[in-house]
Design an enzyme around this catalytic site. Structure first.
Site, mmCIF file in Angstrom:
data_model
loop_
_atom_site.group_PDB
_atom_site.id
_atom_site.type_symbol
_atom_site.label_atom_id
_atom_site.label_comp_id
_atom_site.label_asym_id
_atom_site.label_seq_id
_atom_site.Cartn_x
_atom_site.Cartn_y
_atom_site.Cartn_z
ATOM 1 N N HIS A 133 3.772 25.281 25.987
ATOM 2 C CA HIS A 133 4.510 25.555 24.748
ATOM 3 C C HIS A 133 4.260 27.013 24.343
ATOM 4 O O HIS A 133 3.684 27.290 23.292
ATOM 5 C CB HIS A 133 4.035 24.586 23.665
ATOM 6 C CG HIS A 133 4.975 24.469 22.499
ATOM 7 N ND1 HIS A 133 6.160 25.160 22.395
ATOM 8 C CD2 HIS A 133 4.887 23.719 21.359
ATOM 9 C CE1 HIS A 133 6.753 24.861 21.277
ATOM 10 N NE2 HIS A 133 6.014 23.982 20.617
ATOM 11 N N GLN A 136 5.173 28.632 20.773
ATOM 12 C CA GLN A 136 4.288 28.228 19.686
ATOM 13 C C GLN A 136 3.047 29.112 19.643
ATOM 14 O O GLN A 136 2.563 29.479 18.569
ATOM 15 C CB GLN A 136 3.885 26.766 19.847
ATOM 16 C CG GLN A 136 2.905 26.266 18.788
ATOM 17 C CD GLN A 136 3.500 26.214 17.404
ATOM 18 O OE1 GLN A 136 4.563 25.635 17.192
ATOM 19 N NE2 GLN A 136 2.822 26.825 16.436
ATOM 20 N N CYS A 269 0.555 22.893 14.669
ATOM 21 C CA CYS A 269 1.889 23.261 15.151
ATOM 22 C C CYS A 269 2.993 22.449 14.496
ATOM 23 O O CYS A 269 4.164 22.821 14.586
ATOM 24 C CB CYS A 269 1.965 23.149 16.668
ATOM 25 S SG CYS A 269 1.433 21.560 17.327
#
Length: 312
Positions: A133, A136, A269
Site C-alpha cells: 500500500h 498510504q 490508515c
C-alpha cells in the site's frame, strides 16, 4: 528530479531521494491547495481508476487530485470492466493504455497491478493490494514530517497483524528512509522473513533498523504508534481467530502510557474499528493527526500523478 513515465507499484522501486522528492512535492502542492491555487499539469490527461475493492480515501484522493490538476478521472468498479474475468489482465491493460494516460489500481493481487504496468505502456499507480500500500505510506510519512520535521532516526511502532499490507509497506518505507521500525505482533502474525531480510539490506544504507517482537514493552520511547484493522477486506471469516490473537495488542491508554513520551503520535490508515485495534479514547485524543494523515492521502497521491505523468 525526473520521474516522468514511471509507475508507482511499491516503494522498493524508489530511492530515498525519490521518495523525499515526492514528499516535498506533496508539501508544496498542499500549501498551494490551502491558498486556493490549483494547477494544470494534468490538463488533457485521462486517468482510469480501477477498483476491485471499494475505498473512501483512495478514490476521493485520486479523483480530487486529478481534477485539481486539470485531468479527467474515470471510475471503473469491479462490475464495470471485465478485468481478469471475460478478458485477461494483459489484454485489458493494452486496451486501457491506448485510451488513458495513467491507471490506478486498487484490488487484491500485486500481480495484477504489475501486469497492468507491464502491458499498458502508461504509468500505473498502486492504490492498494493485499501485499502493498505504497500511496498510504507517503501520506503517513508526510504526516510524520509535519509532526517531527524529519523522518530519519524516528522510532515507529506498528501494532497488530504483522503480515498485512500496512506492516509490509511501513517496513519497506521505514527501511528506505532510516526509520527505526518495530512490528509488535503475536508470533503467528509476524512479517514474512524474506521481506525482513530485504529491508535489512536497505537499512545498511539508510541507518534504520527492524525489530519484530511479541513483547509490548518494546513500544517504549516510540515517536509514533501505528495500527490497522485486525481483519483486512476479504478476511472477515477470520474475525474470531484474529480478535483472540490480537486482543493483547490493542492500542489503548495502558500501551500509550508504557511508551513514556509526551509527544508520541498515534496514526491509523482508516477506517478504524474502535474498541478493537484502538480504543475510542486513544483515537479521539489523536484525531487531529489521524485526519491530517487522511487528508495527506490526497496531497501525496496528487504528487505521484504530477511527478510521473504531469507536465511540470
Amino acid at each position: 528530479m525526473n520521474l516522468k513515465g514511471r509507475s508507482f507499484l511499491t516503494l522498493k522501486d524508489y530511492t530515498p531521494e525519490e521518495i523525499d522528492y515526492l514528499l516535498e512535492l506533496a508539501k508544496d502542492l498542499k500549501t498551494k491547495k490551502k491558498q486556493g491555487v490549483t494547477g494544470n499539469s494534468l490538463k488533457g490527461k485521462n486517468i482510469a481508476l480501477i477498483f476491485e475493492k471499494p475505498s473512501t480515501r483512495t478514490r476521493c484522493a485520486f479523483t480530487v487530485g486529478c481534477v485539481d490538476e486539470g485531468g479527467h478521472p474515470e471510475y471503473l468498479g469491479k462490475d464495470d470492466i471485465q478485468l481478469g474475468h471475460k478478458e485477461s489482465v494483459e489484454d485489458t491493460a493494452r486496451v486501457l493504455g491506448r485510451m488513458f494516460d495513467g491507471i490506478e489500481f486498487r484490488g487484491f493481487k500485486q500481480e495484477t497491478v504489475e501486469k497492468l504496468a507491464k502491458y499498458s505502456g502508461v504509468p500505473v499507480w498502486n492504490g492498494l493490494t493485499d501485499l502493498d500500500h505504497p500511496t498510504q505510506i507517503l501520506a503517513d510519512f508526510l504526516t510524520l514530517k509535519e509532526q517531527f520535521g524529519s523522518l530519519k532516526g524516528l522510532k515507529l511502532v506498528y501494532v497488530g497483524d504483522g503480515r498485512n499490507n500496512m506492516a509490509n509497506s511501513l517496513m519497506i518505507g521505514s527501511a528506505k528512509m532510516g526509520i527505526h521500525f518495530t512490528v509488535l505482533s503475536p508470533k503467528e502474525l509476524w512479517t514474512d522473513q524474506e521481506l525482513i531480510l530485504e529491508c535489512q539490506e536497505y537499512n545498511k544504507v539508510s541507518g534504520g533498523s527492524i525489530t519484530v517482537t511479541d513483547t509490548v514493552d518494546e513500544a517504549k520511547e516510540a515517536d509514533a504508534v501505528y495500527t490497522d484493522v485486525w481483519c483486512s477486506m476479504g478476511e472477515e471469516a477470520l474475525a474470531g481467530e484474529r480478535i483472540a490473537l490480537l486482543k493483547p495488542y490493542q492500542v489503548n491508554a495502558e500501551l500509550m502510557k508504557k511508551i513514556g513520551k509526551e509527544n508520541t503520535v498515534f496514526l491509523h490508515c482508516l477506517p478504524a474499528v474502535k474498541g478493537y485495534e484502538v480504543t475510542e479514547e486513544v483515537f479521539e485524543a489523536h484525531a487531529e493527526v489521524i485526519f491530517d494523515e487522511a487528508e495527506n492521502r490526497m496531497h501525496t497521491i496528487k504528487a505521484v500523478m504530477v511527478a510521473t505523468l504531469g507536465n511540470l
